[in-house]
Design a protein around this motif. Structure first.
Motif, short mmCIF file in Angstrom:
data_model
loop_
_atom_site.label_atom_id
_atom_site.label_comp_id
_atom_site.label_asym_id
_atom_site.label_seq_id
_atom_site.Cartn_x
_atom_site.Cartn_y
_atom_site.Cartn_z
N SER A 188 136.64 70.23 44.15
CA SER A 188 137.64 71.18 44.05
C SER A 188 138.19 71.54 45.59
CB SER A 188 137.75 72.14 43.21
OG SER A 188 138.55 72.95 43.19
N ALA A 189 139.21 71.56 45.89
CA ALA A 189 139.80 72.03 47.35
C ALA A 189 140.00 73.39 47.16
CB ALA A 189 140.64 71.34 47.96
N SER A 190 140.17 73.98 46.01
CA SER A 190 140.48 75.42 45.94
C SER A 190 139.74 76.75 46.24
CB SER A 190 140.62 75.88 44.43
OG SER A 190 141.78 74.92 43.73
N ARG A 191 140.35 77.48 46.97
CA ARG A 191 139.42 78.26 47.91
C ARG A 191 140.35 79.83 47.62
NH1 ARG A 191 136.73 75.04 47.17
NH2 ARG A 191 135.09 74.17 48.63
N PRO A 192 139.96 80.96 47.31
CA PRO A 192 138.47 80.68 46.72
C PRO A 192 138.32 80.24 45.44
CG PRO A 192 139.70 82.94 46.19
CD PRO A 192 140.38 82.11 47.07
N GLY A 193 137.04 79.68 45.08
CA GLY A 193 136.94 78.97 43.79
C GLY A 193 135.58 78.55 43.51
N ARG A 194 135.32 77.65 42.51
CA ARG A 194 134.04 77.27 42.20
C ARG A 194 133.50 76.06 42.94
NH1 ARG A 194 135.13 81.29 39.78
NH2 ARG A 194 135.22 81.73 37.62
N GLY A 195 134.68 75.11 43.63
CA GLY A 195 134.20 74.05 44.32
C GLY A 195 134.02 72.74 43.50
N LEU A 196 134.28 72.85 42.12
CA LEU A 196 134.18 71.75 41.37
C LEU A 196 135.17 71.73 40.42
CD1 LEU A 196 130.22 71.90 40.16
CD2 LEU A 196 131.39 70.47 42.08
N ALA A 197 135.63 70.47 39.81
CA ALA A 197 136.63 70.26 38.84
C ALA A 197 136.16 69.22 38.12
CB ALA A 197 137.94 69.67 39.64
N ASN A 198 136.66 69.42 36.70
CA ASN A 198 136.52 68.39 35.58
C ASN A 198 137.56 67.37 35.80
OD1 ASN A 198 136.26 67.22 33.02
ND2 ASN A 198 135.94 69.13 32.01
N ALA A 199 137.29 66.16 35.87
CA ALA A 199 138.04 65.35 36.47
C ALA A 199 138.18 64.05 35.69
CB ALA A 199 138.10 64.92 37.75
N ALA A 200 139.35 63.24 35.59
CA ALA A 200 139.50 61.90 35.09
C ALA A 200 139.75 61.01 36.47
CB ALA A 200 140.40 61.68 34.12
N ALA A 201 139.29 60.01 36.40
CA ALA A 201 139.53 59.11 37.44
C ALA A 201 140.35 57.89 37.07
CB ALA A 201 138.19 58.64 38.18
N LEU A 202 141.08 57.08 37.52
CA LEU A 202 141.48 55.83 37.28
C LEU A 202 141.03 54.87 38.31
CD1 LEU A 202 143.51 54.02 35.53
CD2 LEU A 202 145.28 54.61 37.31
N LEU A 203 140.55 53.94 37.74
CA LEU A 203 139.72 52.95 38.61
C LEU A 203 140.28 51.57 38.27
CD1 LEU A 203 136.11 53.98 37.52
CD2 LEU A 203 137.45 54.99 39.33
N GLN A 204 140.65 50.82 39.30
CA GLN A 204 141.19 49.52 39.35
C GLN A 204 141.01 48.61 40.49
OE1 GLN A 204 145.60 49.33 38.84
NE2 GLN A 204 145.55 47.68 37.37
N HIS A 205 140.88 47.61 40.55
CA HIS A 205 140.71 46.70 41.84
C HIS A 205 139.72 47.10 42.65
CE1 HIS A 205 144.08 44.21 40.29
NE2 HIS A 205 144.98 45.20 40.24
N GLY A 206 138.62 47.42 42.30
CA GLY A 206 137.53 48.08 43.10
C GLY A 206 137.49 49.30 43.71
N ARG A 207 138.55 49.91 43.34
CA ARG A 207 138.59 51.39 43.97
C ARG A 207 139.13 52.47 42.96
NH1 ARG A 207 143.89 52.75 46.05
NH2 ARG A 207 145.45 51.22 45.32
N VAL A 208 138.87 53.70 43.64
CA VAL A 208 139.56 54.82 42.59
C VAL A 208 141.03 54.98 43.08
CG1 VAL A 208 139.51 57.15 42.29
CG2 VAL A 208 137.60 56.20 42.82
N VAL A 209 141.92 54.65 42.08
CA VAL A 209 143.07 54.60 42.27
C VAL A 209 143.97 56.09 42.20
CG1 VAL A 209 145.61 54.00 41.40
CG2 VAL A 209 143.65 52.40 41.40
N ALA A 210 143.46 56.99 41.21
CA ALA A 210 143.97 58.12 41.18
C ALA A 210 143.04 59.02 40.38
CB ALA A 210 145.35 58.22 40.08
#
Length: 570
Positions: free
Chosen positions: A86-108
């Motif tokens: 996570s880029a949030s500052r101040p903050g914890r530095g981590l995020a609970n995330a969902a990734a969309l993967l396609q064609h060998g890469r992280v799309v979103a």
């Protein structure tokens, strides 16, 4: 659009195994022609990872697992939960995330917006909330990606809300054409119907398809039921995952087929939850065999049935540990249960050890009458012998106490509380009876006498539980009001309960926290269990029955009461 929901059972920290299992489902989905595969929240790490999130090696392994998954994707896309920075500052530095993967890469990548910090949840301890969450373009459509709690805050469903934001409504307003929610939503009694009604309401309100993919399996105290669901824009159910089992759902959103929903009986769901939670606790902790004391009572009988169903009867060892106060009927019932279940059964009398302890203590106990000390001594001898069997044969000792006993301290530290897993510690005594009758619905497995004889710890002559406790129907009603609903003494009495009984029960709950703090992990099946979701201090002087007293006199010490209830029920 053709979807596959991967309702899987991850093991926390087993990155290789979790990836391998998901890739197997992904390959099957590709062969079917799926456009998108959906996996649960934090699937790569397993949920909840808790303070493993402070381990940099754990976080790096999570990112490496995501890269391996992304590299394996082609035209068929994959949504999966992971831990992002996570880029949030101040903050914890981590995020609970969902990734969309396609064609060998992280799309979103999208982050979770609403972070639950109540009951068993403590996500704000680790994660930063998403600052925004725009829809994700995919195959000419706009996906609204949400994570678990994000969908649990709609103002038109919940009379009281925990957060201001409503992420699904915001996504719909931003142009999302269907909603995906990846979840690790733990189960407890009542949640099945609530979750179903909430998701259906959301689909109808937003006029969008709602796709809910939930984790299944047991992780420590928590049990995840799966039961992934898909609704069309009219709120019709078009796909439903199995309860308490892995499942792979294939859904064609362009050819929906509405289906009906029937909730199973409560006893069936509690049983399945306890079996799953027990099986996974053993499997994920590396144990194969269980040992437990068989008293001839209903609690240990039910625990043995659950263990046999979860592990196989060949992996369960029941032991009766009779004393001078054990009745012949109890021994006969324990033996008959073991025979019917097909588990190993041994009898290990405690009388010689008990008499040796009495003689050893006699000089110090001279001229003192026998009391609860001698009763607890028997329970602790049993605990000692059962732990010896556990150590020698590498089996995990199961404790067999129920929620009603644990609530009021009707159990013995270092005695019947010994063990590595408390299977029914969140099951009230009245539900224990219901489950026992459910087990016997087709044929008698638990001997009938276990259900009809007065419950007794058998630690002194002619003892019954009701010598000390109110009838369990009364006790459980008070516990539900006080512990689960958080009602006051006055409110409970206004419901029609005897004031002295309520006062006595609340006092026992209040004074037994030190015992519960030392109890083994217990499987959660109700809305409020003793354990990680109920965090009470041990050392304090607050007493809800004297809250109106002057500060200098209010309350009573909350430390152990040497004359209080401390008896085994097995």
């Amino acid at each position: 659009m053709k979807l596959v929901l991967a309702q899987l059972n991850p093991t926390i920290g087993d990155f290789h195994g979790n990836v391998r299992r998901l890739l197997a489902v992904y390959e099957e989905a590709v062969a079917w022609g799926a456009d998108l595969v959906v996996a649960p929240e934090l699937y790569l790490t397993g949920y909840p990872p808790r303070d493993l999130l402070h381990d940099r090696g754990f976080l790096a392994a999570n990112r490496a697992a995501l890269s391996r998954l992304a590299a394996a994707t082609n035209r068929t896309a994959l949504v999966v939960g992971f831990v992002d920075e996570s880029a949030s500052r101040p903050g914890r530095g981590l995020a609970n995330a969902a990734a969309l993967l396609q064609h060998g890469r992280v799309v979103a990548v999208r982050h979770k917006t609403l972070l639950p910090t109540y009951d068993v949840f403590d996500e704000d301890r680790y994660f930063d909330p998403a600052p925004d969450n725009p829809p994700v373009p995919f195959l000419g459509k706009q996906i609204g990606l949400t994570i678990c709690e994000d969908i649990w805050n709609d103002e038109d469903f919940w009379p009281e809300r925990r957060y201001r934001a409503n992420p699904p409504a915001a996504l719909a307003a931003a142009g999302a054409q269907f909603l995906i929610n990846i979840s690790a939503s733990p189960w407890w009694l009542g949640k099945t119907r609530t979750r179903f009604a909430m998701l259906r309401s959301l689909a109808r309100k937003l006029r969008l398809p709602v796709i809910f993919c939930n984790q299944v399996g047991g992780n420590d105290e928590l049990i995840f039921d799966g039961h992934s669901l898909v609704f069309d824009p009219e709120g019709h159910l078009i796909a439903e995952g199995r309860l308490f089992a892995e499942d792979v759902l294939r859904v064609d959103l362009d050819r929906p087929e509405p289906r009906s929903f029937t909730e199973p009986a409560e006893e069936s769901m509690v049983w399945d939850a306890l079996v799953l939670g027990t099986r996974d606790y053993f499997r994920k902790c590396g144990f194969q065999k269980a040992v437990l004391g068989l008293s001839g009572g209903i609690d240990s009988a039910l625990t043995a049935c659950i263990a046999a169903a979860a592990l196989g009867p060949e992996n369960v060892h029941g032991v009766s540990l009779p004393s001078r106060y054990s009745s012949p009927g109890s021994l006969a019932d324990a033996r008959e249960l073991a025979v019917r279940l097909g588990i190993r059964y041994d009898v290990l009398p405690i009388e010689p050890v008990f008499e040796t302890c009495r003689q050893q203590l006699a000089p110090l106990f001279r001229n003192l009458p026998e009391d609860v000390t001698e009763e607890n001594l028997q329970a602790r001898i049993r605990g000692l012998l059962l732990m010896a069997l556990s150590n020698k044969f590498g089996s995990l000792l199961l404790t067999t106490g129920n929620k009603s006993e644990l609530a009021v301290g009707y159990c013995t530290l270092y005695g019947d509380m010994n063990g590595g897993l408390a299977v029914i510690s969140d099951v009230p005594k009245t539900m224990v009876y219901r489950l026992a009758r459910w087990v016997n619905r087709e044929r008698e497995i638990i001997p009938a006498a276990c259900l009809t004889k007065p419950p007794s710890a058998e630690l002194r002559p002619n003892q019954t539980d009701q010598d000390t406790l109110p009838p369990y129907e009364v006790l459980d009603a008070i516990l539900e009001a006080a512990v689960v609903q958080g009602r006051t003494f006055e409110e409970i009495v206004r419901d029609g309960h005897d004031a002295d009984t309520v006062r006595r029960v609340l006092h026992m709950i209040h004074r037994s926290e030190y015992k519960r703090r030392q109890a083994p992990p217990g499987l959660k099946v109700t809305t409020k269990a003793f354990g990680i979701g109920r965090r009470m201090p041990v050392a304090h002087r607050y007493d809800p029955l004297t809250v109106t007293a002057a500060p200098e006199s209010a309350g009573a010490p909350a430390h152990p009461d040497p004359t209080g209830i401390d008896r085994s029920s097995h």
